[in-house]
Design a protein around this motif. Structure first.
Motif, mmCIF file in Angstrom:
data_model
loop_
_atom_site.group_PDB
_atom_site.id
_atom_site.type_symbol
_atom_site.label_atom_id
_atom_site.label_comp_id
_atom_site.label_asym_id
_atom_site.label_seq_id
_atom_site.Cartn_x
_atom_site.Cartn_y
_atom_site.Cartn_z
ATOM 1 N N GLU B 107 17.956 4.623 3.818
ATOM 2 C CA GLU B 107 18.524 3.331 3.415
ATOM 3 C C GLU B 107 19.129 2.557 4.584
ATOM 4 N N GLU B 108 19.607 3.289 5.609
ATOM 5 C CA GLU B 108 20.239 2.580 6.718
ATOM 6 C C GLU B 108 19.196 1.895 7.603
ATOM 7 N N LEU B 109 17.917 2.258 7.446
ATOM 8 C CA LEU B 109 16.879 1.660 8.292
ATOM 9 C C LEU B 109 16.046 0.613 7.568
ATOM 10 N N CYS B 110 16.005 0.675 6.232
ATOM 11 C CA CYS B 110 15.118 -0.205 5.465
ATOM 12 C C CYS B 110 15.575 -1.662 5.604
ATOM 13 N N ILE B 111 14.614 -2.548 5.915
ATOM 14 C CA ILE B 111 14.962 -3.963 6.037
ATOM 15 C C ILE B 111 14.427 -4.782 4.867
ATOM 16 N N GLY B 112 13.807 -4.101 3.903
ATOM 17 C CA GLY B 112 13.332 -4.808 2.720
ATOM 18 C C GLY B 112 12.131 -5.691 2.981
ATOM 19 N N CYS B 113 11.158 -5.186 3.753
ATOM 20 C CA CYS B 113 10.016 -6.038 4.101
ATOM 21 C C CYS B 113 8.884 -5.959 3.082
ATOM 22 N N CYS B 114 8.948 -4.994 2.161
ATOM 23 C CA CYS B 114 7.966 -4.874 1.080
ATOM 24 C C CYS B 114 6.592 -4.379 1.531
ATOM 25 N N ARG B 115 6.423 -4.037 2.812
ATOM 26 C CA ARG B 115 5.076 -3.628 3.224
ATOM 27 C C ARG B 115 4.681 -2.300 2.580
ATOM 28 N N CYS B 116 5.651 -1.394 2.476
ATOM 29 C CA CYS B 116 5.322 -0.087 1.896
ATOM 30 C C CYS B 116 4.931 -0.236 0.430
ATOM 31 N N ALA B 117 5.656 -1.099 -0.290
ATOM 32 C CA ALA B 117 5.369 -1.259 -1.713
ATOM 33 C C ALA B 117 3.960 -1.778 -1.929
ATOM 34 N N LYS B 118 3.482 -2.590 -0.963
ATOM 35 C CA LYS B 118 2.143 -3.164 -1.134
ATOM 36 C C LYS B 118 1.042 -2.138 -0.942
ATOM 37 N N VAL B 119 1.261 -1.137 -0.073
ATOM 38 C CA VAL B 119 0.182 -0.170 0.169
ATOM 39 C C VAL B 119 0.260 1.052 -0.743
ATOM 40 N N CYS B 120 1.342 1.229 -1.455
ATOM 41 C CA CYS B 120 1.469 2.444 -2.271
ATOM 42 C C CYS B 120 0.418 2.458 -3.369
ATOM 43 N N PRO B 121 -0.435 3.491 -3.397
ATOM 44 C CA PRO B 121 -1.522 3.487 -4.383
ATOM 45 C C PRO B 121 -1.060 3.720 -5.810
ATOM 46 N N THR B 122 0.166 4.227 -6.002
ATOM 47 C CA THR B 122 0.605 4.482 -7.377
ATOM 48 C C THR B 122 1.809 3.625 -7.757
ATOM 49 N N ASP B 123 2.085 2.583 -6.984
ATOM 50 C CA ASP B 123 3.235 1.706 -7.274
ATOM 51 C C ASP B 123 4.528 2.498 -7.383
ATOM 52 N N ALA B 124 4.681 3.487 -6.499
ATOM 53 C CA ALA B 124 5.858 4.348 -6.603
ATOM 54 C C ALA B 124 7.047 3.794 -5.842
ATOM 55 N N ILE B 125 6.842 2.705 -5.080
ATOM 56 C CA ILE B 125 7.963 2.148 -4.319
ATOM 57 C C ILE B 125 8.384 0.839 -4.966
ATOM 58 N N VAL B 126 9.671 0.732 -5.255
ATOM 59 C CA VAL B 126 10.184 -0.485 -5.872
ATOM 60 C C VAL B 126 11.150 -1.156 -4.907
ATOM 61 N N GLY B 127 11.296 -2.454 -5.036
ATOM 62 C CA GLY B 127 12.235 -3.177 -4.190
ATOM 63 C C GLY B 127 11.751 -4.591 -3.957
ATOM 64 N N ALA B 128 12.691 -5.521 -3.916
ATOM 65 C CA ALA B 128 12.357 -6.915 -3.682
ATOM 66 C C ALA B 128 12.569 -7.238 -2.202
ATOM 67 N N ALA B 129 12.148 -8.440 -1.770
ATOM 68 C CA ALA B 129 12.280 -8.835 -0.372
ATOM 69 C C ALA B 129 13.743 -8.814 0.047
ATOM 70 N N SER B 145 0.702 7.097 2.685
ATOM 71 C CA SER B 145 0.159 5.778 3.029
ATOM 72 C C SER B 145 1.247 4.846 3.526
ATOM 73 N N CYS B 146 2.464 5.032 3.016
ATOM 74 C CA CYS B 146 3.534 4.102 3.315
ATOM 75 C C CYS B 146 4.146 4.354 4.696
ATOM 76 N N VAL B 147 4.008 5.581 5.203
ATOM 77 C CA VAL B 147 4.711 5.940 6.437
ATOM 78 C C VAL B 147 4.289 5.071 7.634
ATOM 79 N N PRO B 148 2.965 4.916 7.906
ATOM 80 C CA PRO B 148 2.597 4.148 9.101
ATOM 81 C C PRO B 148 2.870 2.645 9.006
ATOM 82 N N VAL B 149 2.979 2.082 7.809
ATOM 83 C CA VAL B 149 3.140 0.624 7.723
ATOM 84 C C VAL B 149 4.588 0.193 7.892
ATOM 85 N N CYS B 150 5.524 1.122 7.812
ATOM 86 C CA CYS B 150 6.928 0.724 7.881
ATOM 87 C C CYS B 150 7.291 0.330 9.316
ATOM 88 N N PRO B 151 7.792 -0.893 9.531
ATOM 89 C CA PRO B 151 8.098 -1.331 10.890
ATOM 90 C C PRO B 151 9.340 -0.655 11.472
#
Lengths: 507, 176
Positions: B107-129, B145-151
């Motif tokens: 949580e201390e690193l997440c900037i809320g960019c939504c990139r992970c939520a877009k690539v998750c194949p099972t919609d397991a990541i929730v969160g708004a911009a 899938s979400c690990v490499p896209v996180c900036p």
């Protein structure tokens, strides 16, 4: 094979089970000691099978003895009550009395030493109540199966009533070596147990009750027969001492001759099985309104100073019980195995900081000789395990399949019918840990089932996402087409208007 | 000019009919076993097996170019099911025994960019911009899938916690 097992075979009286040394005396003859509440109590929210209870007290809240701390949630569940008066300190994790050594959430209570009861609402004539009212009182008191099954008793009674059972079987077998808490309960509280049995018969709609007691407990049989005299619905039936006589399917077969089907429950055979401790708890819950806040626990094993039975408040740590009851010989020197429950089917634990729960019947400190710490060697195909198995399975073949990860074959050989009684491992001359193999296989199969279910669920999610993405793309395309059409229409309109104004200009 | 147009038109029409008939009668069906295996796969097309999606993995398992243990999210359960289905000998010892893993958001690193939520194949990541995201444990397949896209490298793979209900007794050691 010992002499008595050989005699069984020769006489044809039974072709299952074993006769371990029972080690029940002198513990069974020692007077019951009542343990006061220790400095802390840890009351797990899952002391029963089914959904864990939901805490309804706040941290810092003062509670009285018998006050409800956590309520039942879901269909199969039971509430948890305060075993003494005191202050709620926290809802924290405590090590479960389980071989994994994992933690479970528990309510931590600091006793105030006053041991002050809430006002109990008893009932003068419990037999005038309807079965539904009795069930309600039993459920509110948090009574669960005291033999170790810990199934909520009210749920069981309701099910029995619906299934239309004819016989209630009260299990006073207590076939596990060392344990004598049921024996002592029958000797000292026979009247209460018989009253509870009659109440269970009344509440379940059965016609009669049979109380099965192993013949190595003559004092208990005499006390129960005296208490049951005059009630023609209740009959005390001595049964031969043989492990695992106290397992419900064996007890039902011995007393009624009915064999419960492999995939069925006792209800299917028209029988309800309850432990003697449960019968007493039912009576106390209905007649006195007393919730289940303490139980008899047998302290045994060669390493304890003073074996015997102790009335322990629920939530006390095994460590505190040992400290109260004389501790270990030589401060635990020579202790080889710590067991919660019986030596055959109980749980081996790594330390004594585990709480006494509703289903804990014994605390055993075994030395190396009793624990039979021997290294396993190869199977010699002697077939002892096959003869000992009370369920008629082939433990050696099942274990061989499990060793090579052929769990499907083990299931075909009847792995799911295994009750993990430990007879096979007890008689094995090669000391093969057969029950561990079976427990591993059962746990692993359950884990695979869970993984498959999980995969099906996530697959649905993945498909739903694909469908959603396709739908969104289509909607986007449609919207684009619509906008294009609107733009074209607007352009045509302005063009037409321009045309019209141009035409109108000359006039 | 006319003759050339006509002859080419007729040629095209005739060849078209021939192709159409050939498609109908000479069609080679896909291997039905591949479809059945595909049905057993997780279906999240995560690509951890190194094949393009679950369909590619299914084809590879069926033609023998990949072992039954190829699918990390499917785990031992899928591996043994595949081996039973295809009659393969199975060596589960090579499979990663660390158990299933789940994604978790630091949580201390997440900037809320939504990139992970877009690539998750099972919609397991929730969160708004610009809001901290979270992973729904029940829906995560551990596909990474979400690990490499996180900036900000805020997504970690953590082992699924073992609870009393999920604990598996270790298998006794083999006899010496």
């Amino acid at each position: 094979m010992n002499l008595r097992t050989l005699l069984d075979k020769l006489l044809g009286s039974a072709d299952w089970g074993i006769h371990p040394d029972d080690h029940k005396r002198p513990g069974a003859d020692a007077p019951v000691r009542v343990m006061p509440a220790p400095s802390r109590l840890y009351l797990p929210l899952s002391q029963h099978s089914g959904a864990p209870a939901r805490p309804i007290v706040l941290v810092g809240q003062k509670v009285k003895k018998g006050e409800c701390l956590a309520e039942a949630q879901g269909m199969v569940s039971a509430p948890v009550h305060a075993p003494t008066s005191g202050t709620v300190l926290a809802v924290a994790d405590v090590t479960a009395p389980h071989p994994s050594g994992l933690a479970m959430p528990a309510i931590m209570l600091e006793p105030d030493g006053l041991d002050e009861w809430i006002e109990l609402k008893g009932c003068d004539d419990p037999f005038a109540l309807s079965p539904a009212e009795i069930n309600k009182k039993v459920a509110a008191a948090g009574v669960v199966g005291m033999g170790g099954g810990t199934f909520p008793s009210a749920v069981k009674l309701t099910g029995a009533n619906r299934a239309g059972i004819h016989t209630v079987i009260i299990n006073g077998g207590e076939c596990e070596p060392y344990l004598s808490c049921d024996d002592v309960l029958m000797r000292t509280q026979a009247a209460g147990i018989v009253a509870g049995v009659r109440l269970i018969v009344h509440a379940s709609g059965a016609k009669r009750a049979l109380i099965g007691i192993e013949d190595n407990k003559p004092e208990a049989i005499a006390a129960m027969q005296a208490a049951a005299a005059g009630y023609d619905t209740v009959r005390v039936c001595p049964v031969p001492a043989r492990f695992p006589m106290g397992f419900d399917k064996q007890m039902v077969k011995t007393l009624t001759g009915i064999e419960v089907p492999a995939d069925g429950r006792s209800f299917d055979a028209g029988v309800l099985v309850n432990n003697v401790g449960t019968a007493l708890a039912v009576w106390q819950a209905v007649a006195e309104g007393r919730p289940l806040v303490s139980r008899l626990v047998t302290l045994g094993g060669a390493c304890v100073n003073a074996p015997g039975n102790i009335d322990v408040p629920l939530g006390a740590l095994a460590e505190d019980v040992l400290a109260f009851a004389g501790g270990l010989k030589g401060d635990g020197l020579g202790l080889a195995r710590r067991v919660i429950g019986g030596p055959m089917m109980g749980a081996q634990v790594q330390h004594w900081r585990v709480p006494v729960m509703k289903g804990v019947s014994g605390i055993l400190a075994l030395d190396a000789k009793e624990a039979r710490l021997e290294d396993a060697s190869d199977c010699i195909r002697c077939g002892s395990c096959v003869e000992a198995c009370p369920m008629g399975l082939l433990p050696s073949d099942m274990a061989a399949n499990i060793r090579k990860e052929a769990l499907g074959e083990a299931v075909e050989l009847g792995l799911k019918d295994c009750i993990a009684c430990g007879c096979c491992a007890y008689v094995c001359p090669s000391s093969i840990p057969l029950v561990q193999h079976f427990t591993y296989a059962k746990n692993e199969l359950a884990a695979r089932d869970r993984a498959t279910l999980r995969m099906e669920a996530t697959k649905k999610l993945a498909q739903a996402r694909e469908a959603r993405l396709a739908r969104e793309a289509q909607e986007k395309a449609e919207a684009a087409a619509r906008r294009k059409a609107e733009r074209a229409a607007a352009a045509a309109k302005t063009a037409a208007a321009a045309e019209a104004s141009k035409q109108g200009e000359p006039t | 000019m006319l003759a050339a147009v006509l002859s080419l038109t007729v040629l095209g029409a005739v060849l078209g009919v021939v192709l159409g008939v050939a498609n109908r009668f000479l069609q080679v069906e896909g291997n039905p076993v591949v479809d059945e295996v595909l049905e057993m796969m997780p279906g999240s097309n995560c690509g951890q097996c190194g094949f393009p999606g679950c369909a590619g993995a299914a084809a590879a398992v069926v033609d023998g170019s990949a072992p039954a243990t190829l699918c990390p999210p499917g785990g031992k359960a899928l591996a043994s099911a595949l081996a039973a289905k295809l009659g393969l000998s199975l060596d589960l010892s090579g499979m990663d025994d660390s158990g299933p893993k789940l994604a978790a958001v630091a949580e201390e690193l997440c900037i809320g960019c939504c990139r992970c939520a877009k690539v998750c194949p099972t919609d397991a990541i929730v969160g708004a911009a610009r809001q901290i995201h979270n992973v729904l444990r029940e829906a995560c397949t551990g596909c990474e899938s979400c690990v490499p896209v996180c900036p900000t490298e805020a997504l970690l793979m953590k082992p699924m916690p073992v609870t009393l209900q999920h604990w598996v007794m270790p298998r006794p050691a083999a006899v010496a």
